[in-house]
Design an enzyme around this catalytic site. Sequence first.
Site, mmCIF file in Angstrom:
data_model
loop_
_atom_site.group_PDB
_atom_site.id
_atom_site.type_symbol
_atom_site.label_atom_id
_atom_site.label_comp_id
_atom_site.label_asym_id
_atom_site.label_seq_id
_atom_site.Cartn_x
_atom_site.Cartn_y
_atom_site.Cartn_z
ATOM 1 C CB ALA A 246 31.955 -2.895 -10.283
ATOM 2 N N GLY A 247 35.561 -2.079 -10.099
ATOM 3 C CA GLY A 247 36.611 -2.469 -10.496
ATOM 4 C C GLY A 247 37.241 -3.603 -10.034
ATOM 5 C CB THR B 235 35.810 -2.516 -15.459
ATOM 6 O OG1 THR B 235 36.734 -3.657 -15.304
ATOM 7 C CG2 THR B 235 36.298 -1.656 -14.603
ATOM 8 C CG PHE C 174 69.063 1.698 -23.456
ATOM 9 C CD1 PHE C 174 68.689 0.473 -22.872
ATOM 10 C CD2 PHE C 174 69.153 1.798 -24.721
ATOM 11 C CE1 PHE C 174 68.672 -0.438 -23.979
ATOM 12 C CE2 PHE C 174 68.590 0.961 -25.602
ATOM 13 C CZ PHE C 174 68.425 -0.474 -25.158
ATOM 14 C CB THR D 37 45.220 -4.538 -9.128
ATOM 15 O OG1 THR D 37 44.525 -5.015 -7.692
ATOM 16 C CG2 THR D 37 44.211 -3.497 -9.526
ATOM 17 C CD GLN E 245 69.457 3.624 -13.616
ATOM 18 O OE1 GLN E 245 68.244 3.911 -13.705
ATOM 19 N NE2 GLN E 245 70.446 4.382 -13.093
ATOM 20 C CD GLU F 10 42.908 -10.670 -18.608
ATOM 21 O OE1 GLU F 10 43.018 -11.672 -18.153
ATOM 22 O OE2 GLU F 10 43.023 -10.482 -19.823
HETATM 23 N N1 CAA Z 1 36.067 -19.971 -9.945
HETATM 24 C C1 CAA Z 1 35.065 -20.208 -9.405
HETATM 25 N N2 CAA Z 1 34.184 -19.525 -8.550
HETATM 26 C C2 CAA Z 1 34.867 -18.618 -7.766
HETATM 27 C C3 CAA Z 1 36.292 -18.270 -8.123
HETATM 28 C C4 CAA Z 1 36.850 -18.916 -8.932
HETATM 29 N N3 CAA Z 1 38.081 -18.695 -9.559
HETATM 30 N N4 CAA Z 1 36.562 -17.459 -7.398
HETATM 31 C C5 CAA Z 1 35.373 -17.211 -6.538
HETATM 32 N N5 CAA Z 1 34.487 -17.781 -6.864
HETATM 33 C C6 CAA Z 1 33.068 -17.883 -6.249
HETATM 34 C C7 CAA Z 1 33.103 -18.307 -4.749
HETATM 35 O O1 CAA Z 1 33.155 -19.756 -4.695
HETATM 36 C C8 CAA Z 1 32.162 -17.767 -4.176
HETATM 37 O O2 CAA Z 1 30.959 -18.640 -4.426
HETATM 38 P P1 CAA Z 1 29.705 -18.788 -3.358
HETATM 39 O O3 CAA Z 1 29.052 -17.267 -3.289
HETATM 40 O O4 CAA Z 1 28.820 -19.733 -4.112
HETATM 41 O O5 CAA Z 1 30.301 -19.092 -2.270
HETATM 42 C C9 CAA Z 1 31.857 -16.442 -5.198
HETATM 43 O O6 CAA Z 1 32.580 -16.659 -6.285
HETATM 44 C C10 CAA Z 1 32.288 -15.030 -4.297
HETATM 45 O O7 CAA Z 1 33.766 -15.594 -3.992
HETATM 46 P P2 CAA Z 1 34.382 -14.513 -3.144
HETATM 47 O O8 CAA Z 1 34.092 -14.530 -1.874
HETATM 48 O O9 CAA Z 1 35.889 -14.721 -3.152
HETATM 49 O O10 CAA Z 1 34.627 -13.146 -3.877
HETATM 50 P P3 CAA Z 1 35.189 -11.897 -3.303
HETATM 51 O O11 CAA Z 1 34.097 -10.715 -3.585
HETATM 52 O O12 CAA Z 1 35.704 -11.830 -1.968
HETATM 53 O O13 CAA Z 1 36.739 -11.541 -4.346
HETATM 54 C C11 CAA Z 1 37.637 -11.267 -6.277
HETATM 55 C C12 CAA Z 1 36.604 -11.761 -5.625
HETATM 56 C C13 CAA Z 1 38.834 -12.186 -6.339
HETATM 57 C C14 CAA Z 1 38.355 -9.942 -5.415
HETATM 58 C C15 CAA Z 1 37.219 -10.669 -7.657
HETATM 59 O O14 CAA Z 1 36.060 -9.704 -7.422
HETATM 60 C C16 CAA Z 1 38.290 -10.206 -8.443
HETATM 61 O O15 CAA Z 1 38.854 -11.067 -9.056
HETATM 62 N N6 CAA Z 1 38.113 -8.902 -8.940
HETATM 63 C C17 CAA Z 1 39.048 -8.354 -9.730
HETATM 64 C C18 CAA Z 1 38.298 -8.195 -11.162
HETATM 65 C C19 CAA Z 1 39.274 -8.339 -12.387
HETATM 66 O O16 CAA Z 1 39.848 -9.079 -12.423
HETATM 67 N N7 CAA Z 1 39.005 -7.131 -12.991
HETATM 68 C C20 CAA Z 1 39.495 -7.009 -14.155
HETATM 69 C C21 CAA Z 1 38.658 -6.725 -15.371
HETATM 70 S S1 CAA Z 1 38.932 -7.398 -16.870
HETATM 71 C C22 CAA Z 1 40.118 -6.436 -17.711
HETATM 72 O O17 CAA Z 1 40.920 -5.773 -16.905
HETATM 73 C C23 CAA Z 1 40.395 -7.030 -19.098
HETATM 74 C C24 CAA Z 1 40.962 -5.917 -19.909
HETATM 75 O O18 CAA Z 1 40.290 -4.879 -20.485
HETATM 76 C C25 CAA Z 1 42.404 -6.281 -20.495
#
Ligand code: CAA
Length: 380
Positions: free
Chosen positions: A130-131, A126, A338, A365, A336, A363
């Site tokens: 870029a979240g 993050t 409690f 939203t 509630q 991980e």
């Molecule tokens: N496995 C393999 N490849 C994948 C995939 C997966 N699960 N998901 C997507 N891809 C690939 C796609 O096939 C695509 O590949 P090509 O470009 O070769 O065609 C590429 O990735 C892009 O995929 P999308 O078009 O689906 O991507 P998007 O931008 O539309 O969406 C998203 C992606 C699901 C929104 C993603 O950005 C996402 O998961 N965002 C959330 C991020 C996140 O979870 N952040 C949490 C941070 S970690 C944290 O919180 C930990 C902590 O500290 C506790």
Amino acid sequence: MVDFALTEEQKELQRVVRQFVEKEIIPVAAEYDRTEDYPWDIARKVFDLGLLNAEAPEEFGGGGLSTLESCVLAEEFGFGCAGIATALFANDLAIMPIIIAGTEEQKKKHLGALCSEFQMAAFCLTEPEAGSDASGITNKAVKDGDDYIINGRKCFITNGGVANLFSVFVSTDKEKGHKGLSTFILNGEMPGISKGKREDKMGQRASDTSEVIFEDVRVPAANLLWNEGDGFKIAMMTLDRTRPSVGALAVGVARRALEESTKYSLERIQFGMPIAMNQAIQFLLADMAKDVEAARLLCWQAAWMADQGMRQSKESAISKAFASDIAMRITTDAVQVFGGYGYMKEYPVEKLMRDAKLLQIYEGTNQIQRGVIAKALLMP
Ligand code: CAA
């Protein structure tokens, strides 16, 4: 064949962790929540038990647990304290890119170091801009001979202020968007890594959530996972693997809220009888129980699929979103049950409610999880 039973070995793992949580975590959880101290002592003991980095393969010194076993572990730690559980599980999240994409040599070096000597790890994805849109990463790595030079700033990083190993997602080619992201393994001794602001959070206060700053950090090319441009895929594959255990952690929080509510409803006398005699309370408890069971099964299913090597992006997203949503509702209902006492820090349920909220956010939203589910339905 469908089998819902844990093996004798898995039951033993559950028993050991449950005992540990009862003795070492539950008595001190409120104090860590109050002080925001990092649970070093507990993490050290979990390391000594062989349950930190639990999913690292045994051949590199890890626990060698399957994704399903990791869920069993997460539920028990979540039952004790979600903040402490998050601190511990941040190690598993940070090492997952290495487990998925590391060469034998990279695994030996990085997993070997982490598993042989007690240290914490952080997954650095993050950034302020870029979240949810993980493809918008602007922290960058520029090739310089056999090395890369990394610059940038990550935010909201679990273990960011205490880690000694970092899996870091950066752009190696801005023009290529998500296809220009790459993953590097950094260690704390590399000059140029520093910690920024530590966040003061509503819940999960025992876990460290900090900024991590990279200033001209020189990283050998040998620390690049897979190839330049594979970073986004590695991040998505990592989150597919770890979201079931986030769900399981939420199941632990929800189960705790159910147990506390059940106990209290039998003790609290109003109108001359325990409040548990009221159908209004009984239905709250029954709804809690049915959702805890359903959430656990969803997490185990997603984990089982991962263990079979099946693609389970949709099931992972379902398990994480369902379990954290029910944890939020169940902990709110526990407050509630409690009544006025539930709102006070003297009782454990207000902490459960504050802790649960973060599970719907990190991980990915739960709105992002719904996006992943919808995409799998509409564009299989
Ligand atoms: N496995 C393999 N490849 C994948 C995939 C997966 N699960 N998901 C997507 N891809 C690939 C796609 O096939 C695509 O590949 P090509 O470009 O070769 O065609 C590429 O990735 C892009 O995929 P999308 O078009 O689906 O991507 P998007 O931008 O539309 O969406 C998203 C992606 C699901 C929104 C993603 O950005 C996402 O998961 N965002 C959330 C991020 C996140 O979870 N952040 C949490 C941070 S970690 C944290 O919180 C930990 C902590 O500290 C506790």
